[in-house]
Design an enzyme around this catalytic site. Structure first.
Site, PDB file in Angstrom:
ATOM      1  N   TYR A 147      -7.541   8.857  -0.748  1.00 42.42           N
ATOM      2  CA  TYR A 147      -8.405   8.954   0.422  1.00 42.42           C
ATOM      3  C   TYR A 147      -8.493  10.379   0.965  1.00 42.42           C
ATOM      4  O   TYR A 147      -9.354  10.680   1.772  1.00 42.42           O
ATOM      5  CB  TYR A 147      -7.925   8.008   1.535  1.00 42.42           C
ATOM      6  CG  TYR A 147      -8.017   6.534   1.174  1.00 42.42           C
ATOM      7  CD1 TYR A 147      -8.299   6.126  -0.116  1.00 42.42           C
ATOM      8  CD2 TYR A 147      -7.827   5.554   2.137  1.00 42.42           C
ATOM      9  CE1 TYR A 147      -8.368   4.788  -0.455  1.00 42.42           C
ATOM     10  CE2 TYR A 147      -7.898   4.205   1.812  1.00 42.42           C
ATOM     11  CZ  TYR A 147      -8.171   3.830   0.512  1.00 42.42           C
ATOM     12  OH  TYR A 147      -8.243   2.505   0.187  1.00 42.42           O
ATOM     13  N   LYS A 196       1.690   1.913  -9.923  1.00 45.17           N
ATOM     14  CA  LYS A 196       1.023   1.570 -11.188  1.00 45.17           C
ATOM     15  C   LYS A 196       1.558   2.558 -12.226  1.00 45.17           C
ATOM     16  O   LYS A 196       0.804   3.319 -12.852  1.00 45.17           O
ATOM     17  CB  LYS A 196      -0.502   1.667 -10.999  1.00 45.17           C
ATOM     18  CG  LYS A 196      -1.323   1.158 -12.171  1.00 45.17           C
ATOM     19  CD  LYS A 196      -1.277  -0.349 -12.369  1.00 45.17           C
ATOM     20  CE  LYS A 196      -2.049  -0.748 -13.614  1.00 45.17           C
ATOM     21  NZ  LYS A 196      -1.924  -2.196 -13.934  1.00 45.17           N
ATOM     22  N   ASP A 228      -0.602  -4.739  -9.532  1.00 44.98           N
ATOM     23  CA  ASP A 228      -1.336  -5.967  -9.869  1.00 44.98           C
ATOM     24  C   ASP A 228      -0.415  -7.180  -9.774  1.00 44.98           C
ATOM     25  O   ASP A 228      -0.787  -8.238  -9.255  1.00 44.98           O
ATOM     26  CB  ASP A 228      -2.019  -5.863 -11.244  1.00 44.98           C
ATOM     27  CG  ASP A 228      -1.138  -5.252 -12.328  1.00 44.98           C
ATOM     28  OD1 ASP A 228      -0.013  -4.800 -12.016  1.00 44.98           O
ATOM     29  OD2 ASP A 228      -1.573  -5.229 -13.494  1.00 44.98           O
ATOM     30  N   ASP A 252      -3.582  -0.066   1.530  1.00 46.17           N
ATOM     31  CA  ASP A 252      -4.798  -0.512   2.212  1.00 46.17           C
ATOM     32  C   ASP A 252      -5.160  -1.919   1.727  1.00 46.17           C
ATOM     33  O   ASP A 252      -5.392  -2.843   2.524  1.00 46.17           O
ATOM     34  CB  ASP A 252      -5.935   0.479   1.890  1.00 46.17           C
ATOM     35  CG  ASP A 252      -7.217   0.186   2.649  1.00 46.17           C
ATOM     36  OD1 ASP A 252      -7.153  -0.521   3.678  1.00 46.17           O
ATOM     37  OD2 ASP A 252      -8.281   0.673   2.220  1.00 46.17           O
ATOM     38  N   ASP A 256      -4.269  -5.918   3.646  1.00 44.56           N
ATOM     39  CA  ASP A 256      -5.291  -6.919   3.981  1.00 44.56           C
ATOM     40  C   ASP A 256      -4.927  -8.271   3.383  1.00 44.56           C
ATOM     41  O   ASP A 256      -5.075  -9.317   4.018  1.00 44.56           O
ATOM     42  CB  ASP A 256      -6.674  -6.495   3.451  1.00 44.56           C
ATOM     43  CG  ASP A 256      -7.479  -5.718   4.484  1.00 44.56           C
ATOM     44  OD1 ASP A 256      -6.850  -5.068   5.344  1.00 44.56           O
ATOM     45  OD2 ASP A 256      -8.720  -5.760   4.433  1.00 44.56           O
TER      46      ASP A 256
HETATM   47  C1  IPM Z   1      -7.520   0.525   7.325  1.00 43.60           C
HETATM   48  C2  IPM Z   1      -8.983   0.748   7.106  1.00 43.60           C
HETATM   49  C3  IPM Z   1      -9.210   2.245   6.937  1.00 43.60           C
HETATM   50  C4  IPM Z   1      -8.346   2.698   5.795  1.00 43.60           C
HETATM   51  C5  IPM Z   1     -10.669   2.664   6.723  1.00 43.60           C
HETATM   52  C6  IPM Z   1     -11.539   2.181   7.861  1.00 43.60           C
HETATM   53  C7  IPM Z   1     -10.811   4.141   6.511  1.00 43.60           C
HETATM   54  O1  IPM Z   1      -9.411   0.027   6.007  1.00 43.60           O
HETATM   55  O2  IPM Z   1      -6.980   1.065   8.305  1.00 43.60           O
HETATM   56  O3  IPM Z   1      -6.904  -0.174   6.526  1.00 43.60           O
HETATM   57  O4  IPM Z   1      -8.660   2.456   4.643  1.00 43.60           O
HETATM   58  O5  IPM Z   1      -7.295   3.286   6.042  1.00 43.60           O
HETATM   59 MG    MG Z   2      -8.005  -1.349   5.304  1.00 42.64          MG
END
Ligand code: IPM
Ligand code: MG
Length: 361
Positions: A147, A196, A228, A252, A256
């Site tokens: 990123y 990985k 994975d 990231d 989630d």
């Molecule tokens: C998070 C979000 C951010 C990230 C985006 C919005 C840049 O997905 O905080 O997880 O990837 O860090």
């Molecule tokens: Mg995120």
């Protein structure tokens, strides 16, 4: 009375509503635990683009840097919004978030994911997989990797080609690994480091450095896991995880996934820390523009993030505990926002959820 300066970033979408509830909760806890917070609002994300043409001004960064902690709602909108998204990557709303993390050197992102007993019905996993539940801390590296690498799109021999560079140096890996082992010492003393390493050089270095750091923490059980496999293990046996240490993009994605198995992403807080006390606290979810302004967003993730702020940046552990206990009580008493609603529970809006939590502090 202790006083602290807090930078508030309501942001976009549901951000202002949920931050508002967190502020009310913080102030109530302040009356009870004898502290005062002074808030300074700054713009970040789409709202800053509309006002200043950039997602985060240097003046706003300076305000955040000089405060004791930063509390953030969410930034960003629909990618179809051309005013915010048909521009260079560094001018989009999310770039504001990346910029503030980098400027404040917040390299360690803590994302706790645990299953409240009361929300077991909202968990999408089968009962036999849930077992006794789970309680993990995802420790995501936040200022390196893909990123923050160089990126560009160009034509190579007549073919449009896009490039994103993934770089980690040993110091970046070492400092996040140390944080992960330190946190593990305060928890169940187990670190699973995710990479990985069967493909990527950056992961091979990651594994080597984490192993070196692990040697300094003989009490902590440490294992490596391929990303994975980790994605699979999270939905097959979530109870095995305590601290999950990983790089930026893997963290990231996995955070989630981990949040979803807790029943709702609307419950998950996060803290982004560096080497000083200054931290940035935000819910793990996004700005949910489709439900903005309707008083239906779940404010709990932001309220729990505010509790983390009290604990990690302001050393107000008692007040943090009180907020977390109040949240658990509200759930026990059957109050739910739509995202965590189930049969027989009482549906409340954003504001009412804030009221219920305040009443129980
Ligand atoms: C998070 C979000 C951010 C990230 C985006 C919005 C840049 O997905 O905080 O997880 O990837 O860090
Ligand atoms: Mg995120």
């Amino acid at each position: 009375m202790k006083e602290f300066n807090i930078t508030l970033i309501p942001g976009d979408g549901i951000g202002p509503e949920i931050v508002n509830e967190a502020v009310r909760v913080l102030d109530k806890a302040g009356q009870k635990f004898d502290y005062k917070l002074k808030y300074t609002k700054i713009l970040m994300g789409g709202c800053s683009i509309d006002e200043y043409g950039v997602p985060l001004t240097d003046e706003a960064v300076a305000i955040a840097k000089s405060s004791d902690a930063v509390l953030l709602g969410a930034v960003g909108g629909n990618v179809g919004n051309s005013r915010w998204y048909d521009v260079a990557p560094n001018l989009r709303p999310e770039a504001g978030l990346l910029k503030i993390r980098k400027e404040l050197e917040l390299f360690a992102n803590l994302r706790p994911a645990y299953l409240y007993d009361e929300l077991k019905d909202a968990c999408p996993l089968k009962k036999e997989i849930i077992g006794d539940g789970f309680d993990m801390m995802i420790m995501r590296e936040l200022t390196g990797g893909l990123y923050f690498g160089e990126r560009h799109t160009e034509e190579v021999d007549g073919v449009v080609t896009a490039t994103d560079v993934l770089t980690y140096n040993e110091n970046e890996i070492r400092r996040i690994a140390i944080k992960a082992f330190e946190i593990a010492m305060k928890r169940r003393k187990n670190v699973i480091s995710v990479d990985k390493a069967n493909v990527l050089d950056s992961s091979r270095l990651w594994r080597k450095i984490v192993k070196e750091v692990a040697a300094d923490y003989p009490e902590v059980t440490y294992t490596d896991m391929l990303v994975d496999n980790c994605a699979m293990q999270l939905v097959m046996n979530p109870g095995q995880f305590d601290v999950v240490l990983t790089e930026n993009m893997f963290g990231d994605i996995l955070s989630d996934e981990a949040s979803m198995i807790t029943g709702s992403i609307g419950m998950l807080s996060s803290a982004s820390l560096g080497t000083t006390k200054l931290g940035l606290y935000e819910p793990s979810h996004g700005s949910a523009p489709d439900i903005a302004g309707k008083n239906i967003a779940n404010p709990i993730a932001t309220i729990l993030s505010a509790a983390m702020m009290l604990r990690y940046s302001l050393d107000l552990d008692e007040a943090a505990d009180a907020i977390e206990t109040a949240v658990a009580k509200v759930l026990k008493d059957g109050y739910r926002t739509t995202d965590i609603m189930s049969d027989g529970m009482k549906l409340v809006g954003t504001r009412e959820m804030g009221d219920m939590i305040i009443e129980r502090i």
